[in-house]
Enzyme design. Structure first.
Site, PDB file in Angstrom:
ATOM      1  N   HIS A  60      13.413 -17.381   6.993  1.00 32.00           N
ATOM      2  CA  HIS A  60      13.963 -16.129   7.508  1.00 32.00           C
ATOM      3  C   HIS A  60      13.612 -15.840   8.970  1.00 32.00           C
ATOM      4  O   HIS A  60      14.289 -15.053   9.631  1.00 32.00           O
ATOM      5  CB  HIS A  60      13.539 -14.947   6.609  1.00 32.00           C
ATOM      6  CG  HIS A  60      12.122 -14.496   6.801  1.00 32.00           C
ATOM      7  ND1 HIS A  60      11.082 -15.002   6.069  1.00 32.00           N
ATOM      8  CD2 HIS A  60      11.576 -13.574   7.640  1.00 32.00           C
ATOM      9  CE1 HIS A  60       9.952 -14.408   6.428  1.00 32.00           C
ATOM     10  NE2 HIS A  60      10.229 -13.541   7.395  1.00 32.00           N
ATOM     11  N   ASP A  70       9.541  -9.397   2.992  1.00 35.06           N
ATOM     12  CA  ASP A  70       8.926  -9.690   4.289  1.00 35.06           C
ATOM     13  C   ASP A  70       8.022  -8.536   4.720  1.00 35.06           C
ATOM     14  O   ASP A  70       6.868  -8.731   5.122  1.00 35.06           O
ATOM     15  CB  ASP A  70      10.036  -9.934   5.313  1.00 35.06           C
ATOM     16  CG  ASP A  70       9.507 -10.080   6.720  1.00 35.06           C
ATOM     17  OD1 ASP A  70       8.552 -10.855   6.917  1.00 35.06           O
ATOM     18  OD2 ASP A  70      10.036  -9.419   7.630  1.00 35.06           O
ATOM     19  N   ASP A 123      -3.405  17.555 -13.057  1.00 33.49           N
ATOM     20  CA  ASP A 123      -3.579  18.214 -14.348  1.00 33.49           C
ATOM     21  C   ASP A 123      -2.433  17.850 -15.296  1.00 33.49           C
ATOM     22  O   ASP A 123      -1.661  18.693 -15.722  1.00 33.49           O
ATOM     23  CB  ASP A 123      -3.655  19.729 -14.163  1.00 33.49           C
ATOM     24  CG  ASP A 123      -4.061  20.439 -15.451  1.00 33.49           C
ATOM     25  OD1 ASP A 123      -4.670  19.782 -16.320  1.00 33.49           O
ATOM     26  OD2 ASP A 123      -3.771  21.641 -15.581  1.00 33.49           O
ATOM     27  N   GLU A 131      15.204 -16.573  14.810  1.00 29.73           N
ATOM     28  CA  GLU A 131      14.700 -15.683  15.867  1.00 29.73           C
ATOM     29  C   GLU A 131      13.532 -16.297  16.632  1.00 29.73           C
ATOM     30  O   GLU A 131      13.423 -16.111  17.850  1.00 29.73           O
ATOM     31  CB  GLU A 131      14.270 -14.343  15.251  1.00 29.73           C
ATOM     32  CG  GLU A 131      13.837 -13.322  16.293  1.00 29.73           C
ATOM     33  CD  GLU A 131      13.591 -11.953  15.680  1.00 29.73           C
ATOM     34  OE1 GLU A 131      13.229 -11.049  16.444  1.00 29.73           O
ATOM     35  OE2 GLU A 131      13.759 -11.795  14.469  1.00 29.73           O
ATOM     36  N   ASP A 132      12.660 -17.044  15.939  1.00 31.71           N
ATOM     37  CA  ASP A 132      11.392 -17.460  16.556  1.00 31.71           C
ATOM     38  C   ASP A 132      11.274 -18.955  16.823  1.00 31.71           C
ATOM     39  O   ASP A 132      10.241 -19.407  17.313  1.00 31.71           O
ATOM     40  CB  ASP A 132      10.213 -17.033  15.650  1.00 31.71           C
ATOM     41  CG  ASP A 132      10.133 -15.514  15.505  1.00 31.71           C
ATOM     42  OD1 ASP A 132      10.619 -14.818  16.412  1.00 31.71           O
ATOM     43  OD2 ASP A 132       9.600 -15.041  14.488  1.00 31.71           O
ATOM     44  N   HIS A 190       3.284 -17.284   6.057  1.00 32.30           N
ATOM     45  CA  HIS A 190       3.957 -15.991   5.850  1.00 32.30           C
ATOM     46  C   HIS A 190       5.292 -16.143   5.121  1.00 32.30           C
ATOM     47  O   HIS A 190       5.500 -15.505   4.069  1.00 32.30           O
ATOM     48  CB  HIS A 190       4.134 -15.268   7.188  1.00 32.30           C
ATOM     49  CG  HIS A 190       5.114 -14.128   7.139  1.00 32.30           C
ATOM     50  ND1 HIS A 190       4.903 -13.004   6.369  1.00 32.30           N
ATOM     51  CD2 HIS A 190       6.317 -13.959   7.752  1.00 32.30           C
ATOM     52  CE1 HIS A 190       5.936 -12.176   6.512  1.00 32.30           C
ATOM     53  NE2 HIS A 190       6.806 -12.742   7.351  1.00 32.30           N
TER      54      HIS A 190
END
Length: 719
Positions: free
Chosen positions: A86, A153, A273, A90-91, A62
C-alpha cells in the site's frame, strides 16, 4: 525494476518470522493464493529496501502488520496483497504499470486509492485537500476494500505511535479521533472504532486515560461478585428456556466514559453505574425468545427497549437493547443478537467478506455502506465544489454537528441544537440581523425553531428588522452570538449617545443654558480633565448612569468665568421616550410600565435608566436620591411590545387555563408565561405574563378575559 526484483528473488532465503506468522494467519487461503502473497512480500521488501520506521525497524514490517490485521478479518487475497504494497506507489520507485503487470489492475486500484487518502490532511480546508477526499470517497464507492486497508494502516500506526515525537503523536491522535474512528463507526466496524478511540485518547490525553482506566479496574474489581450473580441468573434462565446462547459481560472503554462525562455532564460514578451484558443466540426468533426470558427474570425499565433488528442502524448494526432493574441497585443493560449480527457489529463491512466483483449479496453493513457511498457518488455529480462535497460527507461522520442546505444547495454546518436564527447568521451577518422568520423544508417556522441535519432552510428578511437581546437566548453558534452582541453593543452606544444628549440638554436647560451656546473651549477642557475622548463618550456615560447629567451640567456651567451668570434656572421638562431606546432603557420587573402609564426613571450605574410606574411601591425609595430621579413621560409616537402581568381569579375547573389563554390570544397578545399562584377546591389564581402595546391594548385583553364565565376577577399585577 523487474530485473532487480528477480535478482532479489534469486538471493532470497528463508522469509523472516513476521512473514511466516502472516502466512499462518492466512491459512484460510488456497496454496496458489498464498504463493501470490509471498510474491507480494518479496516485491514490497525489495521496493522498501533500506527504508526504516521511526522505531528503527525495517519499513516492510509495517505493511506486513497491516496485512496481518486484515488477515484476522478474513479478507481476500487481493486485499492482503494491496495491504503489503500500500505504500509502494507513494514511497518507492515502483510504478503502477509494474504493479499491474505483477498483480493485476484491481490491486493497483486499491493501492492507488489508499495512496490518495494518505495525502489528505483533514484539518486543511483548501480545495486541493477536499478534492483529494472526494477522489478517495469515489474509490471507496468502487471498492470498499480501499477504506479497510486504510483503517488497518491507521490502526497499526496508532499501535506503534510511541516512537513519534510528541507533536506528531498529538496531531495523528486528534486526526484519528476526528476522522478515522467515525469512519470505522459509520462502516459498522466497532472493533476498529473502539481500538482507534482508545489509542487516540491515550495519545492525546495520557493522564486522563490513565486515571479513568485505573478507576474502571477498581470498579470492576468491586463488582465482580455482583456481575457473577447476574450472569449466573441469566445463564440459568436462558438454559431453562432451551435457548442456545453465549453471554459476554460488556465493559465501557475509557474514551466512551470520558465522552459521556463531558457530553452529558455526568460524574464517573453515574456513567459506570450500570451492569452490561451481551447475549448471543442462534436465530432471530431466539433473540425475541431470549428477550421475553430476561424480562421475566428482571423487570424492564419503561421506555428503554430498542429493536434494532426490525429497524437496523444506518451502519447495518442489528441487536435488541433492553434495560432491566435488578437486585443490585443499578440498571442492567442487555444486548441480544445472533452470531451473524455479532460479527457484523464487531467487523461491519468486513464481516463474512466475500468479494465477487461486487456482485455478492454482502452483509447488512456492506449493503448499507454501498448505499451510502452510492448516494455520495450521486451527490458529487451535482456538487461543483469539493468543499461542499466534504461537508456533505461529514453529515454522517460527525454526530455533534448538523448540516443544512440553502435553497440553492449550499451546505452549512452548525452545532447541534442550532436554530433557524443560527442558520441565518451562518448565511451572512446581514441576513441574520434582518431575519424575521424562516421556511424549513418549505414550511413557515419561527427563528427560534430548532433544526436537524438534512433540512433545507430559507430565511425571510425585512429591512426594518433588527436583533434584540432575546435573540441571544435563541442561538447556540459562536458566530451568531458574537454578531448579535456586537450589534446590541453598537445599538446601545448609539442609543446611549442620543438619550444622553436629551438628558444633558434637559439638565442644561434647567440651569438656563444649553450645549449649543456653551463655549467650545469650556467643553474641551471638561473632556480633557475627565479623560474623555469626545462628546459622544460623555453622553454615553450619562445615559448609562456612570455620570449624573445635573452634575455634568453644573460643571460645564462653571468651566468658564462669567458664563453661568448670564443664565437663570427654571423647572426642567420631562424626558420623552418612544420605547425604541431599548439599548439603554429597561423597564422595571416590579411594576411593568406600559405606554399610557405615568412613569419616572431611576439612573442605575452601568445599566442606564430603569423605567417605573409612578405608583410603583419602590418610587418612594428612589425619590431619596434626587440626582438619580428622572422626570419622564411617553412620547406621542411609541412603538414595541411591553411585558405586563395579570392576576386572574378563576373557577377551579378543568379547561379553565385553555379558555383564558384563548381569550388572551384573541386579543392579539402574546403569552410569555403562566403559573398557578394559589388554588383551593373552588377557585384558582393564575398569573399571566403577556405582551401589550399600551394601556388601551391591555384594557382590551382584560375586557376579553373578564367576559369568560369561569373568570371571577382580573387585576393588573402589581395592583
Amino acid at each position: 525494476m523487474k530485473a532487480a526484483v528477480e535478482s532479489h528473488d534469486a538471493k532470497a532465503g528463508k522469509p523472516p518470522a513476521y512473514v511466516v506468522a502472516l502466512e499462518d494467519r492466512l491459512s484460510y487461503l488456497p496454496a496458489a493464493q498464498l504463493a501470490l502473497v509471498r510474491r507480494a512480500y518479496e516485491v514490497g521488501a525489495r521496493a522498501h529496501d533500506g527504508q526504516t520506521r521511526k522505531s528503527g525497524e525495517p519499513y516492510i514490517t509495517h505493511p506486513i502488520a497491516v496485512a496481518g490485521i486484515l488477515a484476522d478479518l478474513g479478507m481476500d487475497v487481493e486485499t492482503i496483497i494491496a495491504a503489503i504494497l500500500h505504500d509502494t506507489l507513494e514511497d518507492t520507485p515502483l510504478s503502477p504499470d509494474e504493479l499491474t503487470t505483477e498483480f493485476g489492475a484491481t490491486v493497483t486500484e486499491l493501492v492507488d486509492g489508499v495512496t490518495k487518502l494518505d495525502k489528505l490532511h483533514f484539518k486543511n480546508r483548501q480545495e486541493a485537500a477536499a478534492e483529494s477526499f472526494r477522489k478517495m470517497l469515489l474509490a471507496m464507492a468502487r471498492d470498499l476494500r480501499v477504506i479497510l486497508i486504510k483503517l488497518a494502516d491507521r490502526l497499526h500506526n496508532m499501535r506503534t505511535l510511541g516512537s513519534m515525537e510528541v507533536g506528531a503523536r498529538r496531531r495523528i491522535a486528534r486526526e484519528t479521533l476526528e476522522i478515522y474512528a467515525p469512519i470505522a463507526q459509520r462502516l459498522g466496524m466497532n472493533r476498529f472504532k473502539a481500538e482507534l478511540q482508545d489509542l487516540g485518547f491515550r495519545a492525546l490525553y495520557p493522564d486522563r486515560h490513565r486515571v479513568i482506566a485505573a478507576r474502571i479496574r477498581t470498579v470492576l474489581g468491586n463488582r465482580r461478585e455482583a456481575m457473577g450473580k447476574i450472569e449466573a441468573s441469566l445463564e440459568a434462565r436462558l438454559t431453562a428456556e432451551g435457548i442456545t446462547h453465549r453471554i459476554v459481560s460488556r465493559i465501557k472503554s475509557p474514551y466512551s466514559i470520558y465522552t459521556k462525562m463531558r457530553g452529558e455532564q455526568k460524574s464517573f460514578a453515574q456513567v459506570m453505574d450500570v451492569y452490561g451484558f451481551r447475549v448471543v443466540v442462534d436465530s432471530v426468533m431466539q433473540c425475541y425468545h431470549a428477550l421475553g426470558a430476561v424480562h421475566a427474570l428482571f423487570k424492564p425499565l419503561d421506555g428503554r427497549f430498542r429493536d434494532f433488528i426490525a429497524i437496523p442502524k444506518a451502519n447495518g448494526y442489528q441487536s435488541l437493547h433492553t434495560v432491566l432493574f435488578g437486585s443490585f441497585g443499578a440498571p442492567i443493560e442487555i444486548q441480544i443478537r445472533t452470531a451473524d449480527m455479532d460479527a457484523v457489529a464487531d467487523r461491519g463491512v468486513a464481516a463474512h467478506w466475500s468479494y465477487k466483483d461486487g456482485s455478492g449479496p454482502g452483509n447488512s453493513a456492506q449493503n448499507r455502506a454501498r448505499e451510502w457511498l452510492s448516494g455520495l457518488v450521486d451527490d458529487q455529480t451535482r456538487t461543483a465544489s469539493s468543499l461542499e462535497f466534504i461537508e456533505n460527507v461529514k453529515i454522517d461522520l460527525f454526530p455533534d454537528e448538523i448540516y443544512l442546505f440553502t435553497p440553492r444547495g449550499r451546505i452549512l454546518s452548525l452545532p447541534r441544537n442550532s436554530t433557524a436564527l443560527d442558520f441565518a447568521y451562518a448565511v451572512h451577518t446581514d441576513v441574520g440581523s434582518h431575519a424575521v422568520a424562516a421556511r424549513v423544508d418549505k414550511k413557515l417556522a419561527p427563528l427560534r425553531a430548532p433544526l436537524t441535519s438534512g433540512q433545507t432552510v430559507e430565511i425571510i428578511t425585512a429591512p426594518s428588522a433588527v436583533p434584540s437581546t432575546q435573540w441571544l437566548e435563541w442561538v447556540v453558534s459562536a458566530k451568531a452570538r458574537t454578531a448579535i452582541r456586537h450589534f446590541l453593543k453598537r445599538l446601545q452606544h448609539e442609543d446611549a449617545i442620543e438619550l444622553g444628549h436629551r438628558m444633558l440638554d434637559r439638565a442644561m436647560d434647567a440651569l438656563g443654558a444649553s450645549l449649543e451656546v456653551l463655549p467650545p473651549d469650556a467643553l474641551t477642557r471638561y473632556l480633557e480633565e475627565n479623560k474623555l475622548r469626545a462628546l459622544e463618550d460623555l453622553l454615553a456615560d450619562i445615559a448609562l448612569g456612570n455620570r449624573v447629567a445635573d452634575q455634568v451640567a453644573r460643571a460645564l456651567m462653571h468651566m468658564q468665568e462669567g458664563f453661568a451668570a448670564s443664565f437663570r434656572p427654571h423647572a426642567a421638562e420631562k424626558i420623552l421616550i418612544t420605547g425604541t431606546e431599548r439599548g439603554v432603557l429597561t423597564f422595571g420587573n416590579c411594576c411593568h410600565p406600559v405606554p399610557g402609564d405615568e412613569i419616572m426613571g431611576y439612573l442605575s450605574t452601568g445599566k442606564g435608566i430603569v423605567v417605573h410606574r409612578i405608583e410603583c411601591p419602590n418610587v418612594a425609595e428612589y425619590r431619596a436620591f434626587p440626582e438619580r430621579f428622572i422626570e419622564m413621560a411617553w412620547d406621542r409616537d411609541v412603538s414595541g411590545d411591553y411585558r405586563v402581568e395579570l392576576r386572574i381569579i378563576v373557577a377551579n375547573k378543568p379547561g379553565v387555563l385553555a379558555q383564558v389563554a384563548a381569550a388572551v390570544a384573541n386579543a392579539s397578545s402574546n403569552i410569555e408565561n403562566v403559573e398557578y399562584k394559589e388554588r383551593d377546591l373552588m377557585t384558582a389564581t393564575l398569573l399571566f405574563t403577556i405582551e401589550v402595546s399600551g394601556r388601551k391594548h391591555l384594557a382590551d385583553v382584560m375586557r376579553g378575559v373578564r367576559r369568560l364565565a369561569v373568570v371571577n376577577a382580573v387585576y393588573r399585577h402589581p395592583i
